[in-house]
Design a protein around this motif. Structure first.
Motif, PDB file in Angstrom:
ATOM      1  N   ARG A  10      13.741   6.534 -14.273  1.00 45.36           N
ATOM      2  CA  ARG A  10      14.103   7.869 -13.784  1.00 45.36           C
ATOM      3  C   ARG A  10      14.063   8.896 -14.920  1.00 45.36           C
ATOM      4  NH1 ARG A  10      14.243   9.248  -8.595  1.00 45.36           N
ATOM      5  NH2 ARG A  10      15.172   7.675  -7.287  1.00 45.36           N
ATOM      6  N   ARG A  11      14.497   8.490 -16.116  1.00 47.12           N
ATOM      7  CA  ARG A  11      14.451   9.399 -17.269  1.00 47.12           C
ATOM      8  C   ARG A  11      13.006   9.740 -17.619  1.00 47.12           C
ATOM      9  NH1 ARG A  11      17.933   6.496 -21.576  1.00 47.12           N
ATOM     10  NH2 ARG A  11      18.261   4.889 -20.045  1.00 47.12           N
ATOM     11  N   ILE A  12      12.130   8.738 -17.559  1.00 43.62           N
ATOM     12  CA  ILE A  12      10.706   8.977 -17.841  1.00 43.62           C
ATOM     13  C   ILE A  12      10.128   9.903 -16.780  1.00 43.62           C
ATOM     14  CG2 ILE A  12       8.430   7.899 -17.968  1.00 43.62           C
ATOM     15  CD1 ILE A  12       9.917   5.389 -19.076  1.00 43.62           C
ATOM     16  N   ALA A  13      10.447   9.638 -15.525  1.00 40.67           N
ATOM     17  CA  ALA A  13       9.960  10.484 -14.434  1.00 40.67           C
ATOM     18  C   ALA A  13      10.429  11.926 -14.621  1.00 40.67           C
ATOM     19  CB  ALA A  13      10.422   9.934 -13.083  1.00 40.67           C
ATOM     20  N   GLU A  14      11.651  12.097 -15.089  1.00 46.50           N
ATOM     21  CA  GLU A  14      12.184  13.441 -15.314  1.00 46.50           C
ATOM     22  C   GLU A  14      11.392  14.170 -16.400  1.00 46.50           C
ATOM     23  OE1 GLU A  14      14.152  16.872 -14.899  1.00 46.50           O
ATOM     24  OE2 GLU A  14      14.273  15.157 -13.538  1.00 46.50           O
ATOM     25  N   VAL A  15      11.048  13.474 -17.472  1.00 48.49           N
ATOM     26  CA  VAL A  15      10.248  14.087 -18.544  1.00 48.49           C
ATOM     27  C   VAL A  15       8.885  14.509 -17.990  1.00 48.49           C
ATOM     28  CG1 VAL A  15       9.038  13.615 -20.714  1.00 48.49           C
ATOM     29  CG2 VAL A  15      11.408  12.872 -20.424  1.00 48.49           C
ATOM     30  N   LEU A  16       8.236  13.622 -17.243  1.00 49.95           N
ATOM     31  CA  LEU A  16       6.920  13.934 -16.681  1.00 49.95           C
ATOM     32  C   LEU A  16       7.019  15.051 -15.639  1.00 49.95           C
ATOM     33  CD1 LEU A  16       5.535  10.300 -16.351  1.00 49.95           C
ATOM     34  CD2 LEU A  16       5.004  11.992 -18.123  1.00 49.95           C
ATOM     35  N   ARG A  17       8.075  15.028 -14.827  1.00 48.18           N
ATOM     36  CA  ARG A  17       8.292  16.078 -13.828  1.00 48.18           C
ATOM     37  C   ARG A  17       8.400  17.429 -14.520  1.00 48.18           C
ATOM     38  NH1 ARG A  17      12.800  14.531 -12.227  1.00 48.18           N
ATOM     39  NH2 ARG A  17      12.141  13.121 -10.573  1.00 48.18           N
ATOM     40  N   ALA A  48       6.810   1.769 -16.491  1.00 47.58           N
ATOM     41  CA  ALA A  48       5.900   2.924 -16.504  1.00 47.58           C
ATOM     42  C   ALA A  48       5.372   3.200 -15.108  1.00 47.58           C
ATOM     43  CB  ALA A  48       4.750   2.663 -17.478  1.00 47.58           C
ATOM     44  N   ARG A  49       4.938   2.159 -14.429  1.00 42.36           N
ATOM     45  CA  ARG A  49       4.395   2.293 -13.071  1.00 42.36           C
ATOM     46  C   ARG A  49       5.461   2.847 -12.126  1.00 42.36           C
ATOM     47  NH1 ARG A  49       2.678  -2.807 -12.166  1.00 42.36           N
ATOM     48  NH2 ARG A  49       0.728  -2.314 -13.199  1.00 42.36           N
ATOM     49  N   HIS A  50       6.668   2.334 -12.238  1.00 42.92           N
ATOM     50  CA  HIS A  50       7.763   2.786 -11.390  1.00 42.92           C
ATOM     51  C   HIS A  50       8.024   4.276 -11.597  1.00 42.92           C
ATOM     52  CE1 HIS A  50      11.856   1.363  -9.565  1.00 42.92           C
ATOM     53  NE2 HIS A  50      11.332   2.350  -8.894  1.00 42.92           N
ATOM     54  N   SER A  51       8.016   4.723 -12.841  1.00 47.20           N
ATOM     55  CA  SER A  51       8.276   6.139 -13.126  1.00 47.20           C
ATOM     56  C   SER A  51       7.169   7.027 -12.550  1.00 47.20           C
ATOM     57  CB  SER A  51       8.434   6.374 -14.626  1.00 47.20           C
ATOM     58  OG  SER A  51       7.241   6.094 -15.310  1.00 47.20           O
ATOM     59  N   LEU A  52       5.924   6.578 -12.630  1.00 44.96           N
ATOM     60  CA  LEU A  52       4.819   7.356 -12.067  1.00 44.96           C
ATOM     61  C   LEU A  52       4.898   7.394 -10.540  1.00 44.96           C
ATOM     62  CD1 LEU A  52       2.079   6.139 -14.524  1.00 44.96           C
ATOM     63  CD2 LEU A  52       2.903   8.493 -14.303  1.00 44.96           C
ATOM     64  N   HIS A  53       5.348   6.305  -9.936  1.00 46.36           N
ATOM     65  CA  HIS A  53       5.477   6.275  -8.475  1.00 46.36           C
ATOM     66  C   HIS A  53       6.586   7.195  -7.976  1.00 46.36           C
ATOM     67  CE1 HIS A  53       2.475   3.481  -7.023  1.00 46.36           C
ATOM     68  NE2 HIS A  53       2.629   2.838  -8.164  1.00 46.36           N
ATOM     69  N   VAL A  54       7.580   7.468  -8.821  1.00 42.80           N
ATOM     70  CA  VAL A  54       8.610   8.439  -8.455  1.00 42.80           C
ATOM     71  C   VAL A  54       7.950   9.802  -8.219  1.00 42.80           C
ATOM     72  CG1 VAL A  54      10.609   9.744  -9.314  1.00 42.80           C
ATOM     73  CG2 VAL A  54      10.518   7.259  -9.596  1.00 42.80           C
ATOM     74  N   LEU A  55       7.019  10.177  -9.095  1.00 45.68           N
ATOM     75  CA  LEU A  55       6.323  11.459  -8.953  1.00 45.68           C
ATOM     76  C   LEU A  55       5.433  11.462  -7.711  1.00 45.68           C
ATOM     77  CD1 LEU A  55       5.384  12.174 -12.665  1.00 45.68           C
ATOM     78  CD2 LEU A  55       7.372  12.946 -11.380  1.00 45.68           C
ATOM     79  N   VAL A  56       4.854  10.317  -7.384  1.00 49.74           N
ATOM     80  CA  VAL A  56       4.033  10.210  -6.166  1.00 49.74           C
ATOM     81  C   VAL A  56       4.915  10.437  -4.942  1.00 49.74           C
ATOM     82  CG1 VAL A  56       2.646   8.643  -4.753  1.00 49.74           C
ATOM     83  CG2 VAL A  56       2.297   8.719  -7.237  1.00 49.74           C
TER      84      VAL A  56
END
Length: 124
Positions: A10-17, A48-56
């Motif tokens: 979730r933290r990684i997804a937040e950075v990418l978001r 990594a995959r999980h964080s990218l799927h959050v954005l999807v």
């Protein structure tokens, strides 16, 4: 909930978001690959995959097989020719394909562009 208490993905997804929302990653641009996310954040591929799927799931990114994750943005074409079906085409895919062709028309790029365009055609 504080940022440190969030799961790593979730933290990684937040950075990418934030990269997307702040314009550092524009519509149609490629998000970092799973491998790049692994290196940058020192996490396993599944994380990594999980964080990218959050954005999807949030409709901020679209996965394209053989290409990666593309920052989302879609438009429905109007005025389709009679007898053709209208397909919701991700404009981001087409913009990325054009940029890739303009930047470097080598066989590997041509293959990625073809994959990108096939995905856009089959998106509907």
């Amino acid at each position: 909930m504080s940022p440190r208490s969030l799961p790593v993905y979730r933290r990684i997804a937040e950075v990418l978001r934030q990269d997307v929302l702040d314009g550092r990653l524009r519509e149609g641009s490629l998000l970092p690959s799973e491998r790049e996310v692994c290196r940058r954040f020192r996490v396993a591929r599944a994380t990594a995959r999980h964080s990218l799927h959050v954005l999807v799931r949030e409709d901020l990114a679209v996965p394209v097989q053989g290409v990666g994750y593309v920052v989302a943005g879609t438009r429905t074409p109007t005025g389709a020719a009679p007898g053709t079906r209208s397909v919701r085409v991700p404009v981001a895919f087409l913009n990325t394909a054009i940029e890739m062709l303009e930047a470097n028309a080598v066989p590997a790029t041509a293959s990625r562009v073809a994959t990108l365009l096939r995905a856009a055609v089959h998106a509907g």
